[in-house]
Motif scaffolding. Structure first.
Motif, PDB file in Angstrom:
ATOM      1  N   LEU A  66       0.836  -1.202   0.000  1.00 45.15           N
ATOM      2  CA  LEU A  66       0.000   0.000   0.000  1.00 45.15           C
ATOM      3  C   LEU A  66       0.870   1.251   0.000  1.00 45.15           C
ATOM      4  N   ASP A  67       0.536   2.202  -0.878  1.00 45.60           N
ATOM      5  CA  ASP A  67       1.251   3.472  -0.873  1.00 45.60           C
ATOM      6  C   ASP A  67       0.647   4.380   0.197  1.00 45.60           C
ATOM      7  N   ALA A  68       1.283   5.544   0.400  1.00 41.81           N
ATOM      8  CA  ALA A  68       0.914   6.411   1.524  1.00 41.81           C
ATOM      9  C   ALA A  68      -0.500   6.949   1.420  1.00 41.81           C
ATOM     10  N   GLY A  69      -1.032   7.078   0.198  1.00 45.29           N
ATOM     11  CA  GLY A  69      -2.362   7.632   0.020  1.00 45.29           C
ATOM     12  C   GLY A  69      -3.477   6.776   0.572  1.00 45.29           C
ATOM     13  N   LEU A  70      -3.189   5.554   0.965  1.00 44.99           N
ATOM     14  CA  LEU A  70      -4.206   4.694   1.558  1.00 44.99           C
ATOM     15  C   LEU A  70      -4.304   4.869   3.076  1.00 44.99           C
ATOM     16  N   TYR A  71      -3.490   5.773   3.630  1.00 40.32           N
ATOM     17  CA  TYR A  71      -3.660   6.265   4.996  1.00 40.32           C
ATOM     18  C   TYR A  71      -3.778   5.179   6.064  1.00 40.32           C
ATOM     19  N   SER A  92       2.243   6.569   6.934  1.00 42.59           N
ATOM     20  CA  SER A  92       1.524   7.790   6.601  1.00 42.59           C
ATOM     21  C   SER A  92       2.406   9.012   6.807  1.00 42.59           C
ATOM     22  N   MET A  93       2.397   9.903   5.838  1.00 45.84           N
ATOM     23  CA  MET A  93       3.177  11.134   5.943  1.00 45.84           C
ATOM     24  C   MET A  93       2.474  12.159   6.818  1.00 45.84           C
ATOM     25  N   GLU A  94       1.268  11.827   7.299  1.00 44.22           N
ATOM     26  CA  GLU A  94       0.525  12.714   8.193  1.00 44.22           C
ATOM     27  C   GLU A  94       0.926  12.490   9.655  1.00 44.22           C
ATOM     28  N   LEU A  95       1.623  11.400   9.940  1.00 47.84           N
ATOM     29  CA  LEU A  95       2.005  11.092  11.314  1.00 47.84           C
ATOM     30  C   LEU A  95       3.373  11.678  11.637  1.00 47.84           C
ATOM     31  N   THR A 222      11.879  20.438   3.554  1.00 42.99           N
ATOM     32  CA  THR A 222      10.931  20.434   4.664  1.00 42.99           C
ATOM     33  C   THR A 222      11.054  19.117   5.414  1.00 42.99           C
ATOM     34  N   ARG A 223      10.754  19.132   6.687  1.00 44.11           N
ATOM     35  CA  ARG A 223      10.699  17.902   7.482  1.00 44.11           C
ATOM     36  C   ARG A 223       9.294  17.295   7.459  1.00 44.11           C
ATOM     37  N   GLY A 224       8.379  17.941   6.747  1.00 42.84           N
ATOM     38  CA  GLY A 224       7.018  17.423   6.709  1.00 42.84           C
ATOM     39  C   GLY A 224       6.390  17.425   8.090  1.00 42.84           C
ATOM     40  N   HIS A 225       5.710  16.375   8.456  1.00 44.99           N
ATOM     41  CA  HIS A 225       5.077  16.255   9.771  1.00 44.99           C
ATOM     42  C   HIS A 225       5.987  15.555  10.776  1.00 44.99           C
TER      43      HIS A 225
END
Length: 231
Positions: A66-71, A92-95, A222-225
């Motif tokens: 699964l790629d990151a877009g599947l959260y 997830s790149m949101e974490l 950027t370091r993102g999240h």
């Protein structure tokens, strides 16, 4: 097929990432134009992609990641996917770092470097502006602050990816990344030239494989999240 063969000859595994957006024409292209047995892993980027890969292409779930877009946001979510037989998933790149430490990462991949997608658009900006050119163009869109957002047109599959203007870079966070015990780390190249790509690969080998201190290989990033939120 030629690239996959070269990768295998180098003693590496090869994988294919399905498009973010699947249309009838692109499904036909993928169904007729590819020998899927040559790939060791297939990255799926949507729930449509999961169904298409399993039901239409006949790819066993044990080859699907699964790629990151599947959260995959929680241990429960990752456990459910892995129980279904998926070989792995993208963190997830949101974490942030603290949240990632609470995940089961033994089958996860972390994006270490790359321009992250801000948006995937099924409507082509190039086609809207000047008509379909059928060229894989790289354009720059400006947001309300004047920042330039790179846009990548995927003409074979007729959709656009709008990228973050700055690449994510976790160089300099080697210990924090190692703490996560990820199965693999991803370096994603989209806009880089040959010299810049080589520079980043050499920095990765020096810092993450050899354990040497390095100078950040990219100037603006950027370091993102990863370092956001309360630690």
């Amino acid at each position: 097929a030629k690239l996959a063969e070269q990768i295998h000859q180098a003693g590496k595994q090869t994988a294919y990432a399905l498009p973010h957006v699947l249309r009838e024409t692109s499904e036909q292209l993928l169904e007729k134009g590819m020998d899927w047995k040559q790939f060791d892993r297939i990255w799926v980027r949507s729930y449509d992609g999961i169904g298409f890969a399993k039901d239409t292409l006949g790819i066993p779930v044990e080859k699907l990641a699964l790629d990151a877009g599947l959260y995959v946001f929680s241990r429960e979510a990752s456990a459910d996917f892995l129980a279904e037989g998926f070989v792995g998933y993208t963190a997830s790149m949101e974490l942030n770092h603290k949240e990632l430490t609470h995940m089961e990462n033994s089958q996860a991949e972390l994006m270490l470097y790359g321009y992250a997608p801000l948006m995937v658009s099924a409507q082509c900006v190039v086609k809207t502006l000047k008509g379909c050119t059928a060229k894989r163009e790289h354009l720059i869109m400006k947001d309300r602050t004047g920042a330039g957002l790179p846009l990548k047109a995927h003409c074979n599959f007729c959709y656009n990816t709008i990228l973050n203007p700055l690449p994510l870079s976790l160089f300099g966070n080697e210990e924090a990344v190692r703490e996560l015990n990820m199965a693999s780390l991803r370096l994603s190249f989209t806009r880089e030239g040959k010299e810049e790509t080589q520079k980043i690969l050499e920095a990765f080998a020096a810092s993450f494989i050899e354990g040497r201190e390095i100078v950040e290989p990219v100037k603006d990033f950027t370091r993102g999240h990863f370092r956001r939120g309360v630690e």
